[in-house]
Design a protein around this motif. Structure first.
Motif, short mmCIF file in Angstrom:
data_model
loop_
_atom_site.label_atom_id
_atom_site.label_comp_id
_atom_site.label_asym_id
_atom_site.label_seq_id
_atom_site.Cartn_x
_atom_site.Cartn_y
_atom_site.Cartn_z
N ASN A 135 0.81 -1.21 0.00
CA ASN A 135 0.00 0.00 0.00
C ASN A 135 0.84 1.26 0.00
OD1 ASN A 135 0.95 -0.09 2.57
ND2 ASN A 135 -1.04 -0.36 3.57
N GLY A 136 2.15 1.17 -0.21
CA GLY A 136 3.00 2.34 -0.34
C GLY A 136 3.42 2.96 0.98
N GLY A 137 3.12 2.34 2.09
CA GLY A 137 3.45 2.93 3.38
C GLY A 137 4.88 2.67 3.81
N GLY A 138 5.55 1.68 3.23
CA GLY A 138 6.90 1.33 3.67
C GLY A 138 7.96 2.08 2.90
N GLU A 139 9.18 2.04 3.40
CA GLU A 139 10.30 2.67 2.71
C GLU A 139 10.77 1.78 1.57
OE1 GLU A 139 13.62 4.05 4.94
OE2 GLU A 139 12.35 4.68 6.62
N GLN A 140 11.15 2.43 0.48
CA GLN A 140 11.68 1.70 -0.66
C GLN A 140 13.13 1.33 -0.36
OE1 GLN A 140 10.07 0.81 -3.46
NE2 GLN A 140 8.21 1.64 -2.56
N PRO A 141 13.59 0.15 -0.80
CA PRO A 141 15.00 -0.18 -0.59
C PRO A 141 15.88 0.78 -1.39
CG PRO A 141 13.94 -1.85 -1.93
CD PRO A 141 12.88 -0.90 -1.49
N LYS A 142 17.00 1.18 -0.78
CA LYS A 142 17.90 2.11 -1.47
C LYS A 142 18.61 1.37 -2.59
CE LYS A 142 18.73 5.10 2.42
NZ LYS A 142 19.69 5.68 3.34
N PRO A 143 18.71 2.02 -3.77
CA PRO A 143 19.44 1.35 -4.86
C PRO A 143 20.92 1.23 -4.50
CG PRO A 143 18.82 3.59 -5.49
CD PRO A 143 18.21 3.32 -4.15
N LYS A 144 21.52 0.14 -4.93
CA LYS A 144 22.93 -0.11 -4.68
C LYS A 144 23.76 0.90 -5.49
CE LYS A 144 25.50 -4.34 -4.00
NZ LYS A 144 25.64 -5.73 -4.41
#
Length: 159
Positions: free
Chosen positions: A11-20
């Motif tokens: 649902n878009g509430g979490g943080e996106q993983p940072k790109p390497k």
């Protein structure tokens, strides 16, 4: 009752993983800088190799793309560098132009310092003429690429 949203799920509430971040390629160098070309394509060799080598340092394992360009004298003309073929050029108007050479090579290299047996050409293709060349190396991993790193070398005549 609906469970509380703790940032998980789709649902878009979490943080996106940072790109390497892109891999880092540094300390590109030739030893020696002047040599006679051989027919061999580039290949990784042990650090103690006595042959002409290209060395570089990677912060992590990555594939490394090698491309070669011929460096020729040029003449500054209205702010850009053009071919100086057959022209005498005043010292203040001199520049260098780089012309792409056919062929390239890709190597899989481990993290740390790598040594590459290098005969002067990027692939086992056509023999290159004596002169000055620039080699560009780019480390690639996944979707990330390092900034191109440049080192020059000179091929001498077999005579």
């Amino acid at each position: 009752p609906t469970p509380p949203n703790n940032g998980g799920g789709n649902n878009g509430g979490g943080e996106q993983p940072k790109p390497k971040p892109a891999p880092s390629l540094t300390k590109l160098a030739f030893k020696p800088k002047t040599f006679v070309a051989t027919a061999a394509a580039p290949k990784l060799v042990p650090a103690k190799s006595k042959s002409r080598t290209l060395s570089f340092v990677l912060d992590r394992a990555a594939s490394v793309d090698l491309t070669v360009k011929r460096v020729k004298p040029g003449k500054l003309d209205k702010g850009s560098c053009t071919s100086a073929k057959g022209k005498s050029v005043r010292k203040k108007d001199r520049c260098s132009i780089e012309i792409a050479v056919k062929g390239s090579a890709t190597l899989q290299a481990p993290a740390g310092t790598s040594h590459v047996k290098f005969g002067g050409r990027a692939s086992a293709g056509k023999r290159l003429a004596p002169g000055t060349y620039a080699l560009y190396a780019v480390a690639r991993e996944g979707a990330g690429s390092s900034t191109p790193v440049r080192a020059t070398y000179t091929l001498k005549s077999t005579k």
